[in-house]
Design a protein around this motif. Sequence first.
Motif, short mmCIF file in Angstrom:
data_model
loop_
_atom_site.label_atom_id
_atom_site.label_comp_id
_atom_site.label_asym_id
_atom_site.label_seq_id
_atom_site.Cartn_x
_atom_site.Cartn_y
_atom_site.Cartn_z
N GLU A 105 0.83 -1.19 0.00
CA GLU A 105 0.00 0.00 0.00
C GLU A 105 0.86 1.24 0.00
O GLU A 105 0.51 2.24 -0.58
N PHE A 157 -5.67 -1.59 -2.00
CA PHE A 157 -6.89 -1.24 -1.31
C PHE A 157 -7.69 -2.46 -0.93
O PHE A 157 -8.79 -2.37 -0.46
N GLU A 158 -7.11 -3.56 -1.18
CA GLU A 158 -7.83 -4.78 -0.87
C GLU A 158 -6.94 -5.67 -0.04
O GLU A 158 -5.79 -5.38 0.15
N PRO A 163 -7.28 -9.75 -5.41
CA PRO A 163 -5.82 -9.59 -5.22
C PRO A 163 -5.49 -8.11 -5.12
O PRO A 163 -6.15 -7.28 -5.68
N SER A 164 -4.47 -7.86 -4.37
CA SER A 164 -4.11 -6.46 -4.15
C SER A 164 -3.57 -5.86 -5.42
O SER A 164 -3.19 -6.56 -6.35
N TYR A 165 -3.53 -4.57 -5.39
CA TYR A 165 -3.07 -3.89 -6.58
C TYR A 165 -1.66 -4.29 -6.92
O TYR A 165 -1.29 -4.41 -8.06
N LYS A 179 -7.52 -3.47 6.84
CA LYS A 179 -6.30 -3.00 6.20
C LYS A 179 -5.50 -2.06 7.09
O LYS A 179 -4.48 -1.55 6.68
N MET A 229 -3.22 -6.65 -11.41
CA MET A 229 -3.09 -5.24 -11.03
C MET A 229 -1.80 -4.61 -11.52
O MET A 229 -1.70 -3.39 -11.59
#
Lengths: 316, 451
Positions: free
Chosen positions: A230, A236-237, A258-260, B86, B220
């Motif tokens: 991040e 964001f996940e 899945p995360s960015y 998070k 991503m």
Amino acid sequence: MFPKGTKRKFSDSGEEAVCGGGGGGDQGPSAAPAPSPSPAAARTLSSSYSLQRQSLLDMSLIKLQLCHMLVEPNLCRSVLIANTVRQIQEEMTQDGTWQIMTQALAAAQCPADRLVATEVLCRQTEAAAQASQSPKPFSVSGLEEGYHSEEVVMDGDAEAEVAMSSLSPVSPQLSSASYLAGPFGMGPCWEDDEEDGDCDEDEEEDSEECASEGEDAERHHLRADSRTGEQVFGTFEIKHPAPPSDPALEELFSDVDPSYYDLDTVLTGMQSTPKMGPYDLLESLSSHGPTALSSSTTCRSDLNELDHIMEIIVGS
Amino acid sequence: MGEDAESPKINHTFLRDYVTEADVISTVEFNQTGDLLATGDKGGRVVIFQRETEPKGVSEEEVGDSGEYNVYSTFQSHEPDFDYLKSLEIEEKINKIRWLPQQNAAHFLLSTNDKTVKLWKVSERDKRPEGYNLKDEEGRIKDVSTITSLRVPVLKPTDLMVEVRPRRVFANGHTYHINSISVNSDGETYLSADDLRINMWHLDITDRSFNIVDIKPANMEDLTEVITAAEFHPHHCHLFVYSSSKGTLRLCDMRASALCDRHTKLFEEPEDPGSRSFFSEIISSVSDVKFSHSGRYLLTRDYLTAKVWDLNMDKGPVETYQVHEYLRSKLCSLYENDCIFDKFECVWNSSDSVIMTGAYNSFFRMFDRETGRGVTLEAWRENSKPRAVLRTRRVYTGGKRRRGDVGVDSLDFTKKILHMAWHPEENIIAIAATNNLYIFQDRVNPDAQMQ
């Protein structure tokens, strides 16, 4: 320096002042100034242009690094900066300066007090450059004068453009350790500024330190991963801690996006299929045994250990 | 706190900075009639201003305070939140406010922070019933034996009370940060857009939304483009547009398919190869997109320009206005201090003949579309008094320097005009300058046509 004549003409158009200068056209290095339509490969760059470009690259990498700890960073901004870096890296690859830099840096010593590595980003740019068959992996881990990166030559394996170089701001020896620690727990010095002090040690110490800290880091790996990812790109996940190629883990996290910025894929610099998980990369690592990492065998055994621990944690 | 003789100075500074940050206005919006003006700030508060109605029979000279906006209501819309999964804070900053068309005596508005959209009902109460049979004036139940006759309760006027109540909370619809909301012309639905997805909601249904655009890549790492703004067409309830960080606009028709990932029209200006630089993409990122009131044109704002597009022509904009071209040579510095990522809004006037957008140094720019002329104005308390005429400003970029010109290097980049609104019918504009709100009225030409 550069001779006068043709280069001079080129540098005039490219030499719009770095910061705060006048003149028309977009500020900063122009990719193709109008009066010099020579092809990129044959283009001779003025040193000022490449300096500008270098400083822009530095700046961009710093920006990607410095992410808010508390609030999710702006995804739009991160994407724009990443695209800029990719663009610079592509151009540098075309110019061949990428090559020169990596070679120069492979020989360079790394000072102890470098900034935290921004190598994570370079993995992505590496992957982006895959299409243009960028020859060597490159990572920018320091932002001092000149670049300090570690290079791992994976002969003939374009896919395995692993950033062996450090996620932590330390030594080449650390690179493989931190690499593998990466997917599961970033190089211990990566995530917090406070921990940087620990890493600013001798190169020899670092590898052991890294290994032990890596284990500590693993305990917080999920959090660390998501935080660092991040930090860099604003995931964001929920962080997907395993490479997508692992079906068991995929199932476990199937309902999670899945995360960015999957850190493991980032580190491996993989974009194309088949994806190599960190396990595979470790194997290829050991099979290659580049000279630059001759002293990192200790690290590799530690990495195996980390690996093993990680397997237990994720329950695969 | 302030007992110690030495600490007050420090405390005051701390307090001032703290308070100021939360007071920074983050969105401004008139309602459909222009009588109400809502502002949202970084602290999650919404302040609604109401225009004083001019009493009938008052001559022009006696207008005085009428026609001015005064505070009508203030409420806390969003609170700071925390995403436990998070370990990240969710800012309470109000990103956008949009009014719903008025259907009854109450007013409704949508306000959103990064994650949650809320529907608020703003209603007035200025009467209350008096003369109950079973209750006395304080509300206590009367002893039945004391009641000797029946009476009908009557409504008596009381002091005006404005009540604001949350009517709907549309939560958990977005993984990424919401940047836009837009109410549909059908009066029943609205869209909310984040960096990668656009959802359509029904105003009465909070637990479900339709995803109509999803540009999130499977991997991503392949992400190179995000959604920056979105808006419904003012008349056609099936059309909406969204802009991207690569400078493209996509018009989507919801009749074509449920998921509008494939655009109906793509608006993109071909890149000028001569002016390409490393910053080209960043400055081409569209920060705001607005349909004209007619629905025929689109107004977009990127870092250096404002562009007007014709919906019927997707090859490029029909008009381009340079907002602050003098910054082109400063892009590197602006990249360094992050100003290059500032998102400026843009607005149309009521007749679509003038467009307006903000800049730095408390300047904002207006462009007359017919003549193509632009004017620079300043929203700065020191230089303007109530009812003073706004004088035009100039940034000195060469040639003869006039008095009052401001040099490019003396521009204050911390004073940015990002948010603004134009009255839907009259020449009244609301400019947000950090934590101050400026409302300017054109007394000479109060109606739509600009001189």
